[in-house]
Write an enzyme that holds these catalytic residues in place. Structure first.
Site, PDB file in Angstrom:
ATOM      1  N   THR A  46       8.627  52.135 -60.316  1.00  0.00           N
ATOM      2  CA  THR A  46       8.968  50.732 -60.543  1.00  0.00           C
ATOM      3  C   THR A  46       8.582  49.826 -59.378  1.00  0.00           C
ATOM      4  O   THR A  46       8.600  48.606 -59.517  1.00  0.00           O
ATOM      5  CB  THR A  46      10.478  50.570 -60.812  1.00  0.00           C
ATOM      6  OG1 THR A  46      11.210  51.116 -59.704  1.00  0.00           O
ATOM      7  CG2 THR A  46      10.877  51.294 -62.088  1.00  0.00           C
ATOM      8  N   VAL A  81       3.692  49.674 -55.392  1.00  0.00           N
ATOM      9  CA  VAL A  81       2.612  50.664 -55.431  1.00  0.00           C
ATOM     10  C   VAL A  81       2.672  51.460 -56.727  1.00  0.00           C
ATOM     11  O   VAL A  81       1.640  51.785 -57.323  1.00  0.00           O
ATOM     12  CB  VAL A  81       2.664  51.582 -54.196  1.00  0.00           C
ATOM     13  CG1 VAL A  81       1.587  52.669 -54.278  1.00  0.00           C
ATOM     14  CG2 VAL A  81       2.469  50.773 -52.917  1.00  0.00           C
ATOM     15  N   SER A 121      17.781  52.942 -62.460  1.00  0.00           N
ATOM     16  CA  SER A 121      16.727  52.717 -63.452  1.00  0.00           C
ATOM     17  C   SER A 121      16.618  53.856 -64.452  1.00  0.00           C
ATOM     18  O   SER A 121      16.039  53.675 -65.530  1.00  0.00           O
ATOM     19  CB  SER A 121      15.373  52.541 -62.752  1.00  0.00           C
ATOM     20  OG  SER A 121      15.370  51.402 -61.928  1.00  0.00           O
ATOM     21  N   ARG A 137       2.210  62.764 -42.818  1.00  0.00           N
ATOM     22  CA  ARG A 137       0.757  62.570 -42.715  1.00  0.00           C
ATOM     23  C   ARG A 137       0.157  63.336 -41.530  1.00  0.00           C
ATOM     24  O   ARG A 137      -0.965  63.818 -41.613  1.00  0.00           O
ATOM     25  CB  ARG A 137       0.427  61.083 -42.571  1.00  0.00           C
ATOM     26  CG  ARG A 137       0.493  60.293 -43.867  1.00  0.00           C
ATOM     27  CD  ARG A 137       0.129  58.837 -43.610  1.00  0.00           C
ATOM     28  NE  ARG A 137       0.292  58.024 -44.809  1.00  0.00           N
ATOM     29  CZ  ARG A 137       0.511  56.716 -44.777  1.00  0.00           C
ATOM     30  NH1 ARG A 137       0.597  56.075 -43.620  1.00  0.00           N
ATOM     31  NH2 ARG A 137       0.637  56.033 -45.914  1.00  0.00           N
ATOM     32  N   CYS A 171      -2.901  52.036 -45.072  1.00  0.00           N
ATOM     33  CA  CYS A 171      -3.863  51.086 -45.651  1.00  0.00           C
ATOM     34  C   CYS A 171      -4.770  50.447 -44.615  1.00  0.00           C
ATOM     35  O   CYS A 171      -5.915  50.088 -44.931  1.00  0.00           O
ATOM     36  CB  CYS A 171      -3.122  50.014 -46.442  1.00  0.00           C
ATOM     37  SG  CYS A 171      -1.812  49.169 -45.529  1.00  0.00           S
ATOM     38  N   GLN A 202      -3.761  41.639 -41.332  1.00  0.00           N
ATOM     39  CA  GLN A 202      -3.304  42.359 -42.509  1.00  0.00           C
ATOM     40  C   GLN A 202      -2.541  41.468 -43.481  1.00  0.00           C
ATOM     41  O   GLN A 202      -1.695  40.665 -43.096  1.00  0.00           O
ATOM     42  CB  GLN A 202      -2.435  43.552 -42.080  1.00  0.00           C
ATOM     43  CG  GLN A 202      -3.232  44.575 -41.286  1.00  0.00           C
ATOM     44  CD  GLN A 202      -2.420  45.785 -40.887  1.00  0.00           C
ATOM     45  OE1 GLN A 202      -2.597  46.315 -39.795  1.00  0.00           O
ATOM     46  NE2 GLN A 202      -1.545  46.275 -41.756  1.00  0.00           N
ATOM     47  N   LYS A 221       0.052  54.607 -36.299  1.00  0.00           N
ATOM     48  CA  LYS A 221      -0.555  55.236 -37.476  1.00  0.00           C
ATOM     49  C   LYS A 221      -2.073  55.170 -37.398  1.00  0.00           C
ATOM     50  O   LYS A 221      -2.773  56.164 -37.631  1.00  0.00           O
ATOM     51  CB  LYS A 221      -0.066  54.566 -38.762  1.00  0.00           C
ATOM     52  CG  LYS A 221       1.394  54.834 -39.087  1.00  0.00           C
ATOM     53  CD  LYS A 221       1.843  54.004 -40.289  1.00  0.00           C
ATOM     54  CE  LYS A 221       3.330  54.174 -40.549  1.00  0.00           C
ATOM     55  NZ  LYS A 221       3.795  53.316 -41.658  1.00  0.00           N
ATOM     56  N   HIS A 233      -7.087  43.673 -46.093  1.00  0.00           N
ATOM     57  CA  HIS A 233      -6.955  43.791 -44.646  1.00  0.00           C
ATOM     58  C   HIS A 233      -8.329  43.605 -44.003  1.00  0.00           C
ATOM     59  O   HIS A 233      -9.275  44.349 -44.303  1.00  0.00           O
ATOM     60  CB  HIS A 233      -6.406  45.167 -44.268  1.00  0.00           C
ATOM     61  CG  HIS A 233      -4.956  45.373 -44.609  1.00  0.00           C
ATOM     62  ND1 HIS A 233      -4.141  44.378 -45.095  1.00  0.00           N
ATOM     63  CD2 HIS A 233      -4.169  46.485 -44.508  1.00  0.00           C
ATOM     64  CE1 HIS A 233      -2.921  44.863 -45.285  1.00  0.00           C
ATOM     65  NE2 HIS A 233      -2.906  46.137 -44.934  1.00  0.00           N
TER      66      HIS A 233
END
Length: 347
Positions: free
Chosen positions: A11, A14, A39, A111, A150, A177, A206, A243
């Protein structure tokens, strides 16, 4: 071949991008959507406050949203896309992996874990073989693959192209960004209108670490980070999507700007359904004011990288690059990784 997929966190912003990108996909079919307990049990059209610029696909609108737990997702789901907040994902994703699911995740947790592939299909598809290391280390039958941040995914394809040809020793980047990178409620209008914010929490680290992992080498047992130094300054500006980044690179060789443009433009793409025909589009000297977010973010359905302003510095080159941060940089990146998992036989 039809691959049954689900979306964790369906929802959110993304998650809605995932639904847009999966509508009419030649391989993937949405068969499960999950969200918060408030939800769960509702049809998706009621559970989601739909903010995307296209209508909810009819076959998705009536899907009942389930809880974000393995017991609420069918055993027939082949692949899960995760768009969960990282704090939630760090708790939830391992439960799905232990239950045997394959998860292509946009969330930032894990990550940099040594046994988790952090992958851009055009750059380091061989890193998928870390899945075997991951399964041995963690004792699960599932598999977790991550796409990068991103802002990182905007720059790294250009670094990979230049590194292959000329050897990158250092990269410094300043980002401009878009607000969508912070999520729908991430930056208030009073903060960003008529303003720029020269700090995005955690973003610089990051970019500095993920870039070196993406460009690193996997020898079949472990991954070694690229030895280039990467430094980032990340800034939020009042554009909606896209970006824009200014990059300065020190190189082992001394290419001309023309040679660098050729290396960028000729860098190969990959044959996957959602991949752009040309990974990096390069503007020449006749268009020094490109790329620009409003003009160039949607190139190749928002999945291409644009670069321009390539020129010499005393120790290398400088240039600008741009990508659509919620298409190439988020849901589209996870989608490509899912397509790569199918292509390479992991699903």
């Amino acid at each position: 071949m039809t691959v049954s997929v689900g979306i964790l966190g369906a929802t959110g912003a993304v998650g809605q991008r995932f639904i847009q990108l999966l509508d009419g996909h030649p391989t993937f079919e949405i068969d499960a959507l999950t969200a918060s307990e408030s939800s769960a049990g509702k049809p998706y059209r009621e559970a989601a406050k739909w903010r995307a610029n296209t209508p909810i696909p009819r076959d998705v609108a009536e899907i009942e949203v389930g809880k974000t737990h393995p017991d609420a997702v069918g055993d027939d789901i082949d692949l899960l896309f995760s768009s969960l907040p990282s704090g939630v994902a760090s708790e939830v994703e391992p439960k799905f992996l232990e239950a045997g699911y394959v998860v292509s995740s946009n969330s930032s947790n894990d990550r940099m874990a040594e046994d988790v592939p952090l992958t851009i299909p055009e750059i380091n598809p061989d890193h998928l073989d870390l899945i075997e290391v991951q399964r041995d280390n963690r004792g699960w039958d599932g598999a977790l693959i991550k796409n990068p941040n991103c802002s990182t995914i905007t720059m790294v394809p250009t670094l990979a192209a230049l590194d292959e040809g000329f050897g990158i020793e250092r990269a410094d980047v300043t980002t401009l960004q878009a607000v969508s990178g912070a999520g729908y409620s991430g930056v208030t209008s009073m903060e960003i209108i008529d303003n720029a914010i020269p700090h995005i929490g955690g973003e610089e680290n990051k970019m500095e670490t993920e870039s070196r992992k993406l460009l690193g080498e996997f020898d079949g047992a472990e991954l070694s980070m690229h030895d280039a130094e990467v430094n980032a300054s990340c800034n939020r500006i009042p554009t909606l999507d896209g970006h824009l980044e200014s990059v300065f690179v020190d190189l082992a060789d001394d290419p001309s700007p023309a040679a660098a443009r050729e290396a960028l433009e000729s860098f190969p793409g990959i044959d996957l359904p959602s991949a752009p025909d040309q990974l990096i589009h390069v503007f020449g000297d006749d268009q020094p004011d490109r790329p620009q977010p409003r003009l160039d973010r949607n190139r190749d359905n928002g999945m291409a990288i644009s670069a321009g302003g390539v020129s010499e510095t005393p120790s290398g080159l400088k240039y600008n690059c741009l990508a659509h941060n919620t298409l190439r940089g988020a849901a589209g990146a996870s989608l490509l990784n899912g397509e790569l998992l199918v292509e390479e036989g992991w699903i």
